[in-house]
Design a protein around this motif. Structure first.
Motif, mmCIF file in Angstrom:
data_model
loop_
_atom_site.group_PDB
_atom_site.id
_atom_site.type_symbol
_atom_site.label_atom_id
_atom_site.label_comp_id
_atom_site.label_asym_id
_atom_site.label_seq_id
_atom_site.Cartn_x
_atom_site.Cartn_y
_atom_site.Cartn_z
ATOM 1 N N GLN A 190 0.715 -1.122 -0.027
ATOM 2 C CA GLN A 190 -0.009 0.173 0.069
ATOM 3 C C GLN A 190 0.890 1.226 0.403
ATOM 4 N N ARG A 191 1.985 1.301 1.126
ATOM 5 C CA ARG A 191 3.168 2.758 1.275
ATOM 6 C C ARG A 191 3.173 3.098 -0.217
ATOM 7 N N GLY A 192 4.057 1.329 -0.368
ATOM 8 C CA GLY A 192 4.627 1.538 -2.291
ATOM 9 C C GLY A 192 4.024 2.446 -3.099
ATOM 10 N N ALA A 193 2.662 1.320 -3.129
ATOM 11 C CA ALA A 193 1.827 2.098 -4.738
ATOM 12 C C ALA A 193 1.512 3.720 -3.478
ATOM 13 N N GLU A 194 1.235 4.487 -2.872
ATOM 14 C CA GLU A 194 1.015 5.380 -2.139
ATOM 15 C C GLU A 194 1.975 6.228 -2.641
ATOM 16 N N TYR A 195 3.302 6.254 -2.187
ATOM 17 C CA TYR A 195 4.467 7.018 -2.611
ATOM 18 C C TYR A 195 5.003 7.001 -3.943
ATOM 19 N N LEU A 196 4.783 5.688 -4.503
ATOM 20 C CA LEU A 196 4.666 5.959 -5.854
ATOM 21 C C LEU A 196 3.978 7.606 -6.927
ATOM 22 N N ALA A 197 2.484 7.709 -6.352
ATOM 23 C CA ALA A 197 1.465 7.808 -6.934
ATOM 24 C C ALA A 197 1.936 9.488 -6.513
ATOM 25 N N GLN A 198 2.643 9.878 -5.194
ATOM 26 C CA GLN A 198 2.642 11.019 -4.556
ATOM 27 C C GLN A 198 3.922 11.706 -5.475
ATOM 28 N N VAL A 199 4.775 11.185 -5.327
ATOM 29 C CA VAL A 199 6.629 11.941 -6.085
ATOM 30 C C VAL A 199 6.211 11.699 -6.894
ATOM 31 N N SER A 200 5.525 10.976 -8.231
ATOM 32 C CA SER A 200 5.177 10.997 -9.862
ATOM 33 C C SER A 200 4.383 12.040 -9.682
ATOM 34 N N GLU A 201 3.193 11.725 -9.304
ATOM 35 C CA GLU A 201 2.669 13.590 -9.409
ATOM 36 C C GLU A 201 3.019 14.768 -9.275
ATOM 37 N N ALA A 202 3.675 14.780 -7.856
ATOM 38 C CA ALA A 202 4.299 16.276 -7.194
ATOM 39 C C ALA A 202 5.522 16.174 -8.715
ATOM 40 N N ALA A 203 5.807 15.427 -9.283
ATOM 41 C CA ALA A 203 7.114 16.206 -10.558
ATOM 42 C C ALA A 203 6.308 16.317 -11.929
ATOM 43 N N GLY A 204 4.940 16.072 -12.175
ATOM 44 C CA GLY A 204 4.057 16.461 -12.922
ATOM 45 C C GLY A 204 4.445 15.173 -13.564
ATOM 46 N N ALA A 205 4.732 14.419 -13.436
ATOM 47 C CA ALA A 205 4.811 13.331 -14.640
ATOM 48 C C ALA A 205 4.107 11.791 -13.345
ATOM 49 N N PRO A 206 2.788 12.177 -13.552
ATOM 50 C CA PRO A 206 1.866 11.052 -13.118
ATOM 51 C C PRO A 206 2.132 9.147 -12.926
ATOM 52 N N ALA A 207 2.215 8.127 -12.873
ATOM 53 C CA ALA A 207 2.753 7.063 -13.067
ATOM 54 C C ALA A 207 1.332 6.759 -13.411
ATOM 55 N N GLN A 208 1.060 6.169 -14.728
ATOM 56 C CA GLN A 208 0.145 5.337 -15.508
ATOM 57 C C GLN A 208 -0.405 4.479 -15.060
ATOM 58 N N THR A 209 0.496 3.730 -16.115
ATOM 59 C CA THR A 209 0.892 1.411 -16.696
ATOM 60 C C THR A 209 2.113 1.367 -16.039
ATOM 61 N N VAL A 210 2.181 0.565 -14.885
ATOM 62 C CA VAL A 210 2.755 -0.271 -14.174
ATOM 63 C C VAL A 210 2.344 -2.146 -14.598
ATOM 64 N N ALA A 211 4.023 -2.039 -14.717
ATOM 65 C CA ALA A 211 4.648 -2.782 -15.056
ATOM 66 C C ALA A 211 4.616 -4.012 -13.843
ATOM 67 N N VAL A 212 4.654 -5.353 -13.492
ATOM 68 C CA VAL A 212 5.354 -5.977 -12.467
ATOM 69 C C VAL A 212 6.277 -7.267 -12.449
ATOM 70 N N LEU A 213 7.404 -6.972 -11.858
ATOM 71 C CA LEU A 213 7.853 -8.508 -11.966
ATOM 72 C C LEU A 213 7.986 -9.332 -10.464
ATOM 73 N N HIS A 214 7.720 -10.005 -10.182
ATOM 74 C CA HIS A 214 8.205 -10.609 -8.871
ATOM 75 C C HIS A 214 8.517 -11.635 -8.005
ATOM 76 N N GLU A 215 8.879 -12.333 -7.685
ATOM 77 C CA GLU A 215 9.611 -13.725 -7.595
ATOM 78 C C GLU A 215 7.864 -14.397 -7.228
ATOM 79 N N GLN A 216 7.645 -15.805 -6.924
ATOM 80 C CA GLN A 216 6.589 -16.739 -7.151
ATOM 81 C C GLN A 216 6.458 -16.548 -6.569
ATOM 82 N N GLY A 217 7.413 -16.657 -4.746
ATOM 83 C CA GLY A 217 6.453 -17.332 -3.434
ATOM 84 C C GLY A 217 5.435 -16.373 -2.909
#
Length: 415
Positions: free
Chosen positions: A167-194
């Motif tokens: 949750q915090r990871g998503a919130e920080y991404l939204a807040q930092v990108s929006e503050a920079a004037g380049a809001p994150a729109q589409t996110v690809a995810v790469l994660h270990e399968q466990g």
């Protein structure tokens, strides 16, 4: 006043205890040979000392041992006559079944508490074993929510849960990108399968989508066996995502960074959430320019705390390596057990469990208050923060109260 053990307070004190013969408390060993020696209280340390995660596991075991050394040098457990601690280290090999059998062995050999284990799948099995034997287990690193969703009463966790991290990871991404004037729109995810990577992704995805981001391509991998990410990063490139979120361990995190540099996808950010590589001091040196600008939302040692700084210096002097945050959490886990032993004045597992549940211990981590556990065993003040590799160093960049320097966004790979 609660006792606080740190390297600064660890002074050598001669401890001579009365011979205890057969009167040693449960979980302690003692001898009356040679006129009397002090009781020894055993704490089990379960980490991957071999296999793909061995570097992290060895760091964590070292961190736990430094805590034991500091406590013993400061006089041991005073309420138990100066009893000394002993760390019994076991290699989980990163395998759940090995972790389970090693936990059982340590308990049978007299460990009054367990700390560990780094991998969530291993911690799940160890928690079940600890609960069955009614021996306290303090999780240093393992984020999967389901570990503490079983109604266990003997398991406690220091780091933030997967739910909080995602949750915090998503919130920080939204807040930092929006503050920079380049809001994150589409996110690809790469994660270990466990359980770890899956839980982080589920939490991140739910919060990101609630905040208006689209989570597109989701790619899983086997952290123990993966050797190259070129194919996966090419898929990310073709997906058109502007951010790549990565949840995994150290070795695979390094491989991901190198593959991103090789493939060269057009991204505004490579963004770790609870990534085992991106915020470690070794990462920038190992990957060079491939790590520049990479983010990670994760638990973090408190670099503003002089005692944390002193511990990190001691670790480097002792082991010739920079201390990773995971090792600080293992150090904290031993401190939690020792603090509870001091307050309980007893090694009985039930009494020790009750004392751990009442913990109020100042932390060496960057978090919003002392170590304190909820009824379900979560550290209620555990706080993820956002870090970024800048000029070859990992810096705390967000939220502002923890920031050493402002974040740089967009941060295309290699800047």
């Amino acid at each position: 006043m609660r006792k606080r053990w740190t390297p600064a307070l660890a002074v050598a004190l001669p401890v001579v205890l009365a011979a205890c013969g057969g009167s040693a408390p449960p979980g302690a060993t003692g001898s009356d040979e040679g006129g009397g020696t002090g009781d020894t209280i055993v704490i089990g340390s379960l980490h991957p000392l071999s296999g793909a995660a061995a570097a992290d596991g060895q760091q964590m075991d070292n961190g736990a041992q430094l805590a034991v050394d500091a406590i013993n040098e400061a006089g041991g457990i005073e309420s138990l006559g100066g009893a000394q601690l002993e760390l019994a280290s076991a290699d989980t090999q990163g395998a759940p079944e090995v972790g389970q059998s090693e936990a059982q062995r340590l308990i049978q050999e007299g460990a009054v508490a367990l700390v560990g284990t780094y991998q969530s799948a291993v911690s799940q099995n160890v928690a079940a074993t600890a609960e069955r034997n009614q021996v306290p287990f303090v999780i240093d690193v393992s984020s999967a929510d389901e570990i503490l969703q079983q109604g266990y009463t003997y398991t406690f966790r220091l780091q933030p849960s997967a739910e909080v991290l995602g949750q915090r990871g998503a919130e920080y991404l939204a807040q930092v990108s929006e503050a920079a004037g380049a809001p994150a729109q589409t996110v690809a995810v790469l994660h270990e399968q466990g359980p770890f990577g899956t839980a982080i992704t589920e939490s991140f995805r739910a919060q990101a989508e609630q905040l208006g981001m689209t989570v597109g391509e989701v790619i899983t991998y086997d952290a123990a066996n993966v050797s190259d990410f070129t194919t996966q990063i090419t898929t990310v490139q073709e997906s058109g995502a502007d951010v790549l979120m990565v949840a995994g361990y150290y070795r695979d995190g390094v491989l991901v960074a190198n593959a991103v540099q090789t493939v060269g996808p057009e991204l505004d950010a490579v963004y770790g959430v609870a990534n085992g590589a991106f915020d470690t001091p070794q990462f920038p040196g190992e990957v060079g320019a491939a790590g520049e600008g990479v983010f990670d939302a994760n638990y973090r040692l408190d670099i503003t705390n002089p005692e944390t700084q002193e511990l990190a210096e001691l670790y480097e002097q002792t082991h010739g390596d920079q201390m990773r945050t995971a090792a600080v959490l293992s150090h904290e886990a031993v401190r939690v057990v020792a603090d509870a032993l001091e307050r309980a004045g007893d090694t009985d597992p039930a009494a020790l469990r009750d004392a751990i549940a009442e913990t109020q211990l100042e932390s060496l981590m960057a978090q919003s208050g002392p170590i304190a556990f909820t009824e379900t065993g979560e550290n209620e003040n555990a706080t993820p923060i956002l870090m970024q590799v800048l000029d070859g160093n990992v810096r705390q960049v967000y939220p502002e109260e923890y920031a050493e320097t402002p974040p740089v966004y967009p941060a295309p790979p290699g800047l």
